[in-house]
Scaffold this active site. Structure first.
Site, PDB file in Angstrom:
ATOM      1  N   ASP A  47       0.920  -1.334   0.115  1.00 34.38           N
ATOM      2  CA  ASP A  47       0.071   0.187   0.072  1.00 34.38           C
ATOM      3  C   ASP A  47       0.781   1.182  -0.036  1.00 34.38           C
ATOM      4  OD1 ASP A  47      -2.304   1.378   0.129  1.00 34.38           O
ATOM      5  OD2 ASP A  47      -3.006   1.181   2.173  1.00 34.38           O
TER       6      ASP A  47
ATOM      7  N   HIS B  64       2.768   3.887  -8.705  1.00 37.32           N
ATOM      8  CA  HIS B  64       2.768   2.409  -9.142  1.00 37.32           C
ATOM      9  C   HIS B  64       4.012   1.681 -10.104  1.00 37.32           C
ATOM     10  CE1 HIS B  64      -1.275   2.200  -7.425  1.00 37.32           C
ATOM     11  NE2 HIS B  64      -1.927   2.848  -8.477  1.00 37.32           N
TER      12      HIS B  64
ATOM     13  N   LEU C 128      11.372 -20.637  -5.151  1.00 37.85           N
ATOM     14  CA  LEU C 128      10.328 -19.666  -4.512  1.00 37.85           C
ATOM     15  C   LEU C 128       9.104 -19.653  -5.293  1.00 37.85           C
ATOM     16  CD1 LEU C 128       9.893 -16.880  -2.906  1.00 37.85           C
ATOM     17  CD2 LEU C 128      10.673 -15.665  -4.678  1.00 37.85           C
TER      18      LEU C 128
END
Ligand code: FPP
Length: 243
Positions: A29, A46, A140
């Site tokens: 956020d 962003h 991962l």
């Protein structure tokens, strides 16, 4: 610079490698606020958020975290202005294009949770292609939540149970109907930019997760901040309801 580096190394050395969170989930956020502070459009935030994504994926891989789940786009995010939504979709497309080789080289497997059928057919194609090409990678799991909402996921699970004819489901039956069915629950949930909310994210899966909130805005989140979250997690005693 040298001082900064040695501080990070000193912090990193405090990590107990035998007690790493297996699954870290992050609510990324603060991109909008970060951009606003710089008098720039939200999309600039962003774009810089994607740079942080790349750094944190690389670092999680180095640390041997097994699953990293990132909340990239929620079912509610469609309500943002059209140019922000389309900008986010373009960033995702670009990210997949730029990072696929890196995922293949570094043994990273891409997974996506959420209803991607609402995304453009081209983006769905790119996602499915990257998921397929990386599916056997082991080091991962990079799990990206896209058009994801936990209530939607829970309702979907109920419908799947009904379709399967399971009238008296166990927790395992239910969890097997979630998008996350092959993944362990998150041990650590990180939220950046100070808000103390869950925002419809992994409601079932975070039943026993440790929650870490930092005021740092996502584009400023760094390896050092990630280490701090892990160190904080390692100080806690996880009891899972026992004494
Ligand atoms: C929240 O910041 C962030 C989002 C809704 C999008 C997160 C997306 C990215 C970091 C980029 C794409 C991701 C990947 C995996 C390539 P906000 O806009 O709500 O910030 P604000 O609360 O300050 O307005």
């Amino acid at each position: 610079m040298q001082l900064h580096r040695s501080k990070k190394v000193a912090l990193k050395e405090q990590i107990d490698l035998s007690n790493l969170p297996k699954h870290v989930a992050i609510i990324m956020d603060g991109n909008g606020r970060w951009a606003k502070k710089k008098l720039m459009p939200r999309l600039f935030g962003h774009t810089n958020g994607v740079k942080t994504v790349k750094k944190i994926v690389e670092f999680a891989r180095k640390l041997n975290v097994q699953v990293l789940t990132l909340y990239a786009f929620s079912t509610e995010n469609w309500q943002r202005p059209e140019d922000e939504v389309s900008g986010l979709m373009k960033l995702l497309k670009l990210y997949l294009k730029q990072e696929l080789d890196n995922m293949l080289r570094n043994d990273i497997s891409l997974k996506v949770i959420g209803d991607i059928s609402r995304l453009s057919p081209e983006l769905q194609n790119d996602i499915n292609d990257a998921v397929e090409k990386t599916k056997n990678n082991k080091a991962l799991v990079l799990n990206i939540a896209l058009n994801y909402g936990s209530r939607q996921e829970i309702l979907r699970a109920c419908k799947i149970l009904i379709d399967k004819g399971i009238k008296n489901p166990t927790e395992k039956d239910f969890a097997d109907c979630l998008y996350t069915k092959d993944l362990p629950d998150p041990d650590l949930l990180i939220r950046t930019s100070g808000e103390k909310r869950i925002s419809n994210f992994l409601l079932w899966q975070i039943a026993y997760s440790e929650i870490y909130v930092t005021d740092v805005l996502w584009p400023d989140f760094s390896e050092e901040e990630f280490i701090k979250a892990i160190l904080d997690y390692q100080k806690r005693e996880r009891r899972f309801g026992k004494i």
